[in-house]
Design a protein around this motif. Structure first.
Motif, short mmCIF file in Angstrom:
data_model
loop_
_atom_site.label_atom_id
_atom_site.label_comp_id
_atom_site.label_asym_id
_atom_site.label_seq_id
_atom_site.Cartn_x
_atom_site.Cartn_y
_atom_site.Cartn_z
N LYS A 58 13.83 -2.26 43.12
CA LYS A 58 12.76 -1.39 42.51
C LYS A 58 11.63 -2.13 42.24
O LYS A 58 10.38 -1.74 41.65
CB LYS A 58 13.55 -0.86 41.08
CG LYS A 58 14.09 0.35 41.09
CD LYS A 58 14.67 0.74 39.87
CE LYS A 58 16.02 1.63 39.98
NZ LYS A 58 16.72 1.59 38.65
N ARG A 60 11.01 -4.78 40.14
CA ARG A 60 11.05 -5.13 38.53
C ARG A 60 11.48 -6.36 38.50
O ARG A 60 11.44 -7.07 37.46
CB ARG A 60 12.16 -4.28 37.65
CG ARG A 60 11.68 -2.73 37.75
CD ARG A 60 11.42 -2.09 36.55
NE ARG A 60 11.23 -0.52 36.72
CZ ARG A 60 12.30 0.08 36.56
NH1 ARG A 60 13.41 -0.48 36.07
NH2 ARG A 60 12.27 1.58 36.76
N SER A 121 33.52 -0.04 18.78
CA SER A 121 32.81 0.94 18.43
C SER A 121 33.25 1.71 17.23
O SER A 121 32.59 2.86 16.81
CB SER A 121 32.79 2.07 19.64
OG SER A 121 34.27 2.42 19.93
N HIS A 142 27.70 -3.82 17.83
CA HIS A 142 28.12 -2.58 18.83
C HIS A 142 26.94 -2.37 19.68
O HIS A 142 25.97 -1.66 19.23
CB HIS A 142 28.45 -1.66 18.02
CG HIS A 142 29.08 -0.40 18.44
ND1 HIS A 142 28.87 1.00 17.95
CD2 HIS A 142 29.69 -0.18 19.73
CE1 HIS A 142 29.39 1.77 18.95
NE2 HIS A 142 29.63 1.03 19.96
N ASN A 145 26.60 2.42 25.61
CA ASN A 145 26.71 2.13 27.15
C ASN A 145 25.86 3.07 27.70
O ASN A 145 25.79 4.20 27.20
CB ASN A 145 28.28 2.82 27.16
CG ASN A 145 28.81 2.69 28.84
OD1 ASN A 145 28.14 2.13 29.69
ND2 ASN A 145 29.70 3.42 29.06
N ASN A 192 29.37 6.55 15.88
CA ASN A 192 30.37 7.44 16.51
C ASN A 192 30.79 8.48 14.94
O ASN A 192 31.50 9.48 15.28
CB ASN A 192 31.54 6.67 16.71
CG ASN A 192 31.42 6.17 18.07
OD1 ASN A 192 30.95 6.83 18.96
ND2 ASN A 192 31.60 4.80 18.42
N1 CAA Z 1 24.03 0.20 34.45
C1 CAA Z 1 22.42 -0.28 34.57
N2 CAA Z 1 21.57 0.76 34.69
C2 CAA Z 1 21.86 2.13 34.74
C3 CAA Z 1 23.23 2.54 34.48
C4 CAA Z 1 24.06 1.48 34.58
N3 CAA Z 1 25.56 1.70 34.50
N4 CAA Z 1 23.26 3.91 34.66
C5 CAA Z 1 22.02 4.17 34.82
N5 CAA Z 1 21.10 3.31 34.66
C6 CAA Z 1 19.61 3.23 34.72
C7 CAA Z 1 19.11 3.52 36.16
O1 CAA Z 1 19.11 2.53 37.24
C8 CAA Z 1 17.84 4.14 36.06
O2 CAA Z 1 16.83 3.05 35.59
P1 CAA Z 1 15.33 3.30 35.96
O3 CAA Z 1 14.97 4.42 35.17
O4 CAA Z 1 14.70 2.18 35.46
O5 CAA Z 1 15.08 3.46 37.52
C9 CAA Z 1 17.89 4.55 34.50
O6 CAA Z 1 19.15 3.89 33.94
C10 CAA Z 1 17.84 6.22 34.51
O7 CAA Z 1 19.27 6.58 35.36
P2 CAA Z 1 19.41 7.71 36.38
O8 CAA Z 1 18.14 7.95 36.86
O9 CAA Z 1 20.48 7.28 37.46
O10 CAA Z 1 20.05 8.75 35.46
P3 CAA Z 1 19.85 9.40 34.10
O11 CAA Z 1 18.36 9.55 34.15
O12 CAA Z 1 20.78 10.53 34.02
O13 CAA Z 1 20.21 8.15 33.24
C11 CAA Z 1 21.83 7.46 31.66
C12 CAA Z 1 21.22 7.80 33.02
C13 CAA Z 1 20.78 6.30 31.08
C14 CAA Z 1 23.13 7.23 31.59
C15 CAA Z 1 21.43 8.91 30.63
O14 CAA Z 1 22.09 9.96 31.25
C16 CAA Z 1 21.71 8.66 29.33
O15 CAA Z 1 20.87 8.12 28.48
N6 CAA Z 1 23.01 9.38 28.86
C17 CAA Z 1 23.39 9.19 27.49
C18 CAA Z 1 23.95 7.80 27.28
C19 CAA Z 1 24.48 7.66 26.06
O16 CAA Z 1 24.69 8.79 24.93
N7 CAA Z 1 24.96 6.59 25.79
C20 CAA Z 1 25.92 6.38 24.39
C21 CAA Z 1 27.20 6.48 24.61
S1 CAA Z 1 28.26 6.40 23.27
C22 CAA Z 1 28.46 4.79 23.26
O17 CAA Z 1 28.13 4.04 23.88
C23 CAA Z 1 28.94 4.28 22.03
C24 CAA Z 1 30.39 4.38 21.82
O18 CAA Z 1 31.09 3.73 20.97
C25 CAA Z 1 31.33 5.26 22.42
#
Ligand code: CAA
Length: 285
Positions: A58, A60, A121, A142, A145, A192
């Motif tokens: 990309k 970056r 978590s 914490h 993800n 959570n």
């Molecule tokens: N690792 C690194 N980068 C990632 C990735 C990963 N696993 N998954 C997605 N990305 C990056 C992509 O490369 C992309 O980067 P750019 O914008 O710089 O190009 C960006 O994130 C967006 O990805 P996508 O376009 O593929 O898909 P998206 O727009 O749907 O985003 C997402 C993916 C960031 C996961 C988004 O769907 C999101 O924010 N989802 C909610 C995530 C969330 O709520 N997380 C918290 C979970 S709860 C937790 O973690 C705590 C617990 O204790 C359980």
């Protein structure tokens, strides 16, 4: 006064651990990425390489920067390799017994001044700290993800955590480019305690036939601007993890409002654990 953290041991090279190693090495820290076998640690490193290559594609990150980040990560299958680090972050399986064993071992092998953090978590920091001889140096850190993308870190103070340790971890979080918030040690912390009841309620909507998964998710995505619907997010987190966090809330507060939905239990019993196994509320190819 915050301490300078330069050498970091990350215990657990899975989804969370390799993400933590990636952001730490990107911020210039020297990282030892540890798991129970070198094969697991190598798998974590491959994921980091894959993420960094995407950033290079990309535009970056340059290839030279990518190589420099990777050169700061050393793989390990013995926590003793981290004996001299400034700080260890544990990101192993979300199981109290496993974490207590890791903390007992870290306390034995890592130099006595080092800070010991857990990425749990929802498990109690104070209880984890109590199995070490240095509870004042134990803290919760914490990450969310996917770690490289999400801005937040909950910094959880155990009952004995020293101010200096708290300040160091707040400062380290900023060095990693994250936004830390201070949270006290109560079940589910803030993230959570708020997120999981919402996911659980979404599962109840399916269980009671109020709506089907796609539509429950559509309501929250298109109606509330959430990036993922709660059921898609549950699959992404892992339904076993969601259930164990609901159990922590249910037991910790002894309040029926945290009762895990029977459908969540049923899916977990069936082995439908979400995206990682290809089947949860959705099927993944
Ligand atoms: N690792 C690194 N980068 C990632 C990735 C990963 N696993 N998954 C997605 N990305 C990056 C992509 O490369 C992309 O980067 P750019 O914008 O710089 O190009 C960006 O994130 C967006 O990805 P996508 O376009 O593929 O898909 P998206 O727009 O749907 O985003 C997402 C993916 C960031 C996961 C988004 O769907 C999101 O924010 N989802 C909610 C995530 C969330 O709520 N997380 C918290 C979970 S709860 C937790 O973690 C705590 C617990 O204790 C359980």
């Amino acid at each position: 006064m915050a301490r300078q953290i330069q050498q970091l041991l990350v215990v657990g090279a899975g989804q969370m651990g390799n993400g933590i190693a990636q952001v730490a090495a990107t911020a210039g820290l020297d990282v030892i990425l540890n798991d129970i076998s070198l094969a697991y640690a190598q798998k974590g490193l491959r994921n980091i390489e894959h993420n960094l290559s995407r950033l290079v594609a990309k535009g970056r990150l340059t290839d030279v920067e990518k190589q420099a980040i990777l050169s700061r990560i050393t793989l390990s299958d013995d926590v003793e390799d981290g004996a001299q680090v400034d700080m260890a972050i544990e990101a192993a399986t979300e199981h109290l017994g496993i974490k207590l064993d890791i903390f007992r071992r870290l306390d034995q092998v890592v130099r006595p001044e080092a800070i010991l953090a857990t990425n749990t978590s929802s498990l109690p920091i104070t209880e984890i700290a109590a199995v070490t001889g240095r509870p004042e140096l134990v803290i919760g850190m914490h990450f969310m993800n996917p770690v490289p993308v999400m801005q937040l870190i909950e910094v959880i103070r155990g009952l004995a955590t020293k101010d200096e340790v708290y300040e160091t971890v707040m400062e380290l979080s900023r060095t990693l480019g994250k936004h830390p918030v201070e949270v006290q040690d109560f079940p589910g912390f803030v993230s959570n305690r708020v997120l999981m009841p919402m996911i659980n309620e979404a599962i109840y909507c399916v269980y009671e036939g109020v709506s089907k998964p796609e539509d429950v998710d559509a309501v929250m995505k298109m109606g509330m601007n959430h990036p993922m619907g709660p059921l898609q997010l549950a699959d992404f987190i892992g339904l076993d993890t969601c259930l164990s966090i609901m159990e922590v809330l249910y037991e910790g507060f002894a309040d029926s409002k945290y009762r895990p939905c029977p459908l969540l239990r049923k899916y977990v019993s069936a082995g439908w654990l979400g995206k990682k196994v290809g089947h949860g509320f959705y099927v993944y190819e």
